[in-house]
Enzyme design. Structure first.
Site, PDB file in Angstrom:
ATOM      1  N   VAL A  58     -18.624 -34.953  64.654  1.00 26.01           N
ATOM      2  CA  VAL A  58     -17.694 -35.192  65.769  1.00 26.01           C
ATOM      3  C   VAL A  58     -17.793 -36.600  66.347  1.00 26.01           C
ATOM      4  O   VAL A  58     -16.927 -37.015  67.119  1.00 26.01           O
ATOM      5  CB  VAL A  58     -17.840 -34.148  66.905  1.00 26.01           C
ATOM      6  CG1 VAL A  58     -17.557 -32.738  66.412  1.00 26.01           C
ATOM      7  CG2 VAL A  58     -19.208 -34.224  67.585  1.00 26.01           C
ATOM      8  N   SER A 138     -21.724 -27.877  81.341  1.00 26.02           N
ATOM      9  CA  SER A 138     -23.035 -27.321  81.698  1.00 26.02           C
ATOM     10  C   SER A 138     -23.273 -27.599  83.179  1.00 26.02           C
ATOM     11  O   SER A 138     -22.742 -28.588  83.716  1.00 26.02           O
ATOM     12  CB  SER A 138     -24.107 -28.033  80.864  1.00 26.02           C
ATOM     13  OG  SER A 138     -25.369 -27.902  81.478  1.00 26.02           O
ATOM     14  N   TYR A 150     -27.718 -36.221  79.077  1.00 25.60           N
ATOM     15  CA  TYR A 150     -27.039 -34.923  78.967  1.00 25.60           C
ATOM     16  C   TYR A 150     -26.168 -34.697  80.209  1.00 25.60           C
ATOM     17  O   TYR A 150     -25.009 -34.279  80.098  1.00 25.60           O
ATOM     18  CB  TYR A 150     -28.084 -33.821  78.809  1.00 25.60           C
ATOM     19  CG  TYR A 150     -27.518 -32.469  78.451  1.00 25.60           C
ATOM     20  CD1 TYR A 150     -26.961 -32.227  77.198  1.00 25.60           C
ATOM     21  CD2 TYR A 150     -27.546 -31.420  79.372  1.00 25.60           C
ATOM     22  CE1 TYR A 150     -26.452 -30.977  76.870  1.00 25.60           C
ATOM     23  CE2 TYR A 150     -27.040 -30.166  79.055  1.00 25.60           C
ATOM     24  CZ  TYR A 150     -26.496 -29.957  77.800  1.00 25.60           C
ATOM     25  OH  TYR A 150     -25.988 -28.718  77.477  1.00 25.60           O
ATOM     26  N   ALA A 151     -26.726 -34.991  81.389  1.00 22.07           N
ATOM     27  CA  ALA A 151     -25.967 -34.824  82.635  1.00 22.07           C
ATOM     28  C   ALA A 151     -24.691 -35.667  82.607  1.00 22.07           C
ATOM     29  O   ALA A 151     -23.593 -35.182  82.890  1.00 22.07           O
ATOM     30  CB  ALA A 151     -26.834 -35.209  83.823  1.00 22.07           C
ATOM     31  N   SER A 153     -23.135 -36.906  80.049  1.00 20.93           N
ATOM     32  CA  SER A 153     -22.201 -36.490  78.991  1.00 20.93           C
ATOM     33  C   SER A 153     -21.413 -35.254  79.410  1.00 20.93           C
ATOM     34  O   SER A 153     -20.218 -35.152  79.155  1.00 20.93           O
ATOM     35  CB  SER A 153     -22.957 -36.211  77.685  1.00 20.93           C
ATOM     36  OG  SER A 153     -23.700 -35.008  77.782  1.00 20.93           O
ATOM     37  N   LYS A 154     -22.091 -34.324  80.103  1.00 24.01           N
ATOM     38  CA  LYS A 154     -21.405 -33.087  80.488  1.00 24.01           C
ATOM     39  C   LYS A 154     -20.481 -33.327  81.694  1.00 24.01           C
ATOM     40  O   LYS A 154     -19.466 -32.654  81.841  1.00 24.01           O
ATOM     41  CB  LYS A 154     -22.423 -31.976  80.763  1.00 24.01           C
ATOM     42  CG  LYS A 154     -23.156 -31.508  79.502  1.00 24.01           C
ATOM     43  CD  LYS A 154     -22.179 -30.961  78.447  1.00 24.01           C
ATOM     44  CE  LYS A 154     -22.877 -30.399  77.235  1.00 24.01           C
ATOM     45  NZ  LYS A 154     -21.956 -29.866  76.213  1.00 24.01           N
ATOM     46  N   ILE A 183     -29.162 -20.516  78.093  1.00 20.94           N
ATOM     47  CA  ILE A 183     -28.877 -19.589  76.992  1.00 20.94           C
ATOM     48  C   ILE A 183     -29.911 -19.787  75.877  1.00 20.94           C
ATOM     49  O   ILE A 183     -30.246 -20.922  75.522  1.00 20.94           O
ATOM     50  CB  ILE A 183     -27.440 -19.799  76.455  1.00 20.94           C
ATOM     51  CG1 ILE A 183     -26.403 -19.700  77.596  1.00 20.94           C
ATOM     52  CG2 ILE A 183     -27.118 -18.787  75.351  1.00 20.94           C
ATOM     53  CD1 ILE A 183     -26.330 -18.386  78.333  1.00 20.94           C
TER      54      ILE A 183
HETATM   55  P1  NAI Z   1     -26.980 -25.382  69.266  1.00 17.24           P
HETATM   56  O1  NAI Z   1     -27.847 -26.564  68.993  1.00 17.24           O
HETATM   57  O2  NAI Z   1     -27.387 -24.061  68.722  1.00 17.24           O
HETATM   58  O3  NAI Z   1     -25.471 -25.681  68.787  1.00 17.24           O
HETATM   59  C1  NAI Z   1     -24.907 -26.948  68.743  1.00 17.24           C
HETATM   60  C2  NAI Z   1     -24.140 -27.102  67.445  1.00 17.24           C
HETATM   61  O4  NAI Z   1     -23.536 -28.399  67.444  1.00 17.24           O
HETATM   62  C3  NAI Z   1     -25.025 -27.025  66.185  1.00 17.24           C
HETATM   63  O5  NAI Z   1     -24.452 -26.144  65.243  1.00 17.24           O
HETATM   64  C4  NAI Z   1     -25.037 -28.454  65.666  1.00 17.24           C
HETATM   65  O6  NAI Z   1     -25.188 -28.558  64.260  1.00 17.24           O
HETATM   66  C5  NAI Z   1     -23.666 -28.951  66.150  1.00 17.24           C
HETATM   67  N1  NAI Z   1     -23.592 -30.408  66.216  1.00 17.24           N
HETATM   68  C6  NAI Z   1     -24.441 -31.258  66.843  1.00 17.24           C
HETATM   69  N2  NAI Z   1     -24.059 -32.526  66.643  1.00 17.24           N
HETATM   70  C7  NAI Z   1     -22.937 -32.489  65.874  1.00 17.24           C
HETATM   71  C8  NAI Z   1     -22.085 -33.481  65.346  1.00 17.24           C
HETATM   72  N3  NAI Z   1     -22.304 -34.800  65.545  1.00 17.24           N
HETATM   73  N4  NAI Z   1     -21.016 -33.087  64.619  1.00 17.24           N
HETATM   74  C9  NAI Z   1     -20.779 -31.777  64.396  1.00 17.24           C
HETATM   75  N5  NAI Z   1     -21.564 -30.792  64.862  1.00 17.24           N
HETATM   76  C10 NAI Z   1     -22.641 -31.146  65.607  1.00 17.24           C
HETATM   77  O7  NAI Z   1     -26.867 -25.324  70.846  1.00 17.24           O
HETATM   78  P2  NAI Z   1     -26.119 -24.325  71.850  1.00 17.24           P
HETATM   79  O8  NAI Z   1     -27.089 -24.055  72.924  1.00 17.24           O
HETATM   80  O9  NAI Z   1     -25.458 -23.213  71.151  1.00 17.24           O
HETATM   81  O10 NAI Z   1     -25.032 -25.316  72.469  1.00 17.24           O
HETATM   82  C11 NAI Z   1     -23.625 -25.151  72.325  1.00 17.24           C
HETATM   83  C12 NAI Z   1     -22.946 -25.892  73.460  1.00 17.24           C
HETATM   84  O11 NAI Z   1     -23.262 -25.238  74.699  1.00 17.24           O
HETATM   85  C13 NAI Z   1     -23.428 -27.343  73.610  1.00 17.24           C
HETATM   86  O12 NAI Z   1     -22.333 -28.158  73.944  1.00 17.24           O
HETATM   87  C14 NAI Z   1     -24.402 -27.263  74.790  1.00 17.24           C
HETATM   88  O13 NAI Z   1     -24.501 -28.494  75.447  1.00 17.24           O
HETATM   89  C15 NAI Z   1     -23.729 -26.193  75.637  1.00 17.24           C
HETATM   90  N6  NAI Z   1     -24.613 -25.536  76.601  1.00 17.24           N
HETATM   91  C16 NAI Z   1     -25.735 -24.874  76.172  1.00 17.24           C
HETATM   92  C17 NAI Z   1     -26.566 -24.260  77.096  1.00 17.24           C
HETATM   93  C18 NAI Z   1     -27.817 -23.534  76.699  1.00 17.24           C
HETATM   94  O14 NAI Z   1     -28.599 -23.151  77.598  1.00 17.24           O
HETATM   95  N7  NAI Z   1     -28.054 -23.288  75.407  1.00 17.24           N
HETATM   96  C19 NAI Z   1     -26.255 -24.291  78.549  1.00 17.24           C
HETATM   97  C20 NAI Z   1     -25.047 -25.022  78.875  1.00 17.24           C
HETATM   98  C21 NAI Z   1     -24.267 -25.622  77.916  1.00 17.24           C
END
Ligand code: NAI
Length: 243
Positions: A58, A138, A150-151, A153-154, A183
């Site tokens: 991305v 977030s 992170y702050a 960016s979100k 999460i």
């Molecule tokens: P995760 O690390 O399991 O999922 C993130 C996904 O993004 C992964 O599959 C990764 O390969 C993909 N990714 C990262 N960089 C990439 C790139 N340059 N191009 C394409 N794909 C890329 O993490 P999670 O926790 O499922 O996060 C999902 C979203 O939720 C994120 O945006 C995170 O910031 C947001 N979020 C997560 C929270 C948590 O507590 N886990 C809380 C609030 C927001």
């Protein structure tokens, strides 16, 4: 809710919240496209969803453009973009020690990545039925964060989402910004482990303590996302918070 006939793109669908969302949307009848730069887990996730995998970075405009072109020729339209790709770097680093390169890397994935995905899928969404864009912000956006990058960016993701919500409404595209709480994903667990190590504590025990205090599961957020891409969410506007 029923997602029959919907074509849903989950960017970042290889793991965590994106993966759970891809699977649930498929179970509800959607034709799911998983896009991610993690090809092994992205393929596996798409396979479980009986859908299609597209490799994308991305942060790379040409790659996002190619993803949209590929979807245009394979599916011809999109009914929803769920942009979950994200990273968290620089947790607990002080302001004085924070590297500009880390800030740029996180902004590139989380904020610029969200912009590029929305920009290049918008023409496909305009061909969809009651189309929706959902971006993942977030509580970090309003100060609850371990990382300056992170702050920031979100905060950018929230501003992008609310701006698009107004500008794309006349074109029939509904935009929501989702704020999940803590999460239980690899991203969250690594921050908890890093914090414990920093304090000289046992990382495994810290993760277990966070889980028992009520860390949410990706499947819970997926239920909210599956609702938000459905036609039943037609009256939902703006920001949505989950536990
Ligand atoms: P995760 O690390 O399991 O999922 C993130 C996904 O993004 C992964 O599959 C990764 O390969 C993909 N990714 C990262 N960089 C990439 C790139 N340059 N191009 C394409 N794909 C890329 O993490 P999670 O926790 O499922 O996060 C999902 C979203 O939720 C994120 O945006 C995170 O910031 C947001 N979020 C997560 C929270 C948590 O507590 N886990 C809380 C609030 C927001």
């Amino acid at each position: 809710m029923n997602l029959d006939g919907k074509t849903i793109l989950v960017v970042g669908g290889a793991t965590g919240i994106g993966q759970a969302t891809a699977l649930l949307c498929a179970q509800r009848g959607a034709d799911v496209i998983v896009a991610d730069f993690n090809e092994a887990e992205g393929q596996a996730s798409a396979g479980k969803a009986n859908g299609t995998f597209v490799s994308v970075d991305v942060t790379d405009e040409a790659s996002v453009k190619a993803m949209a072109a590929r979807i245009a020729s394979s599916h011809g339209k999109l009914d929803a973009l769920v942009q979950t790709a994200g990273i968290l770097k620089g947790a607990y680093v002080s302001l004085e020690d924070f590297e500009l390169a880390t800030l740029r890397q996180v902004m590139d994935v989380n904020t610029i990545g969200s912009f590029l995905c929305a920009k290049y899928t918008a023409p496909l969404l305009k061909k969809g039925q009651m189309p929706a864009i959902i971006l993942l912000s977030s509580p970090a956006a309003y100060g609850v964060s371990s990382s300056y990058a992170y702050a920031m960016s979100k905060g950018g993701v929230s501003a992008l989402g609310t701006t698009m919500a107004g500008k794309l409404a006349p074109e029939g595209i509904r935009v929501n910004v989702l704020f999940p709480g803590g999460i239980n994903t690899v991203m969250k667990r690594s921050v908890i482990e890093e914090d414990a190590l920093r304090k000289g504590e046992d990382p495994q025990a810290a993760v277990e303590a966070a889980q028992s205090r009520g860390l949410g599961e990706p499947s819970g957020v997926a239920k909210v996302l599956a609702f938000l891409v459905s036609d039943e969410a037609d009256y939902v506007r703006g920001s949505v918070h989950t536990r």
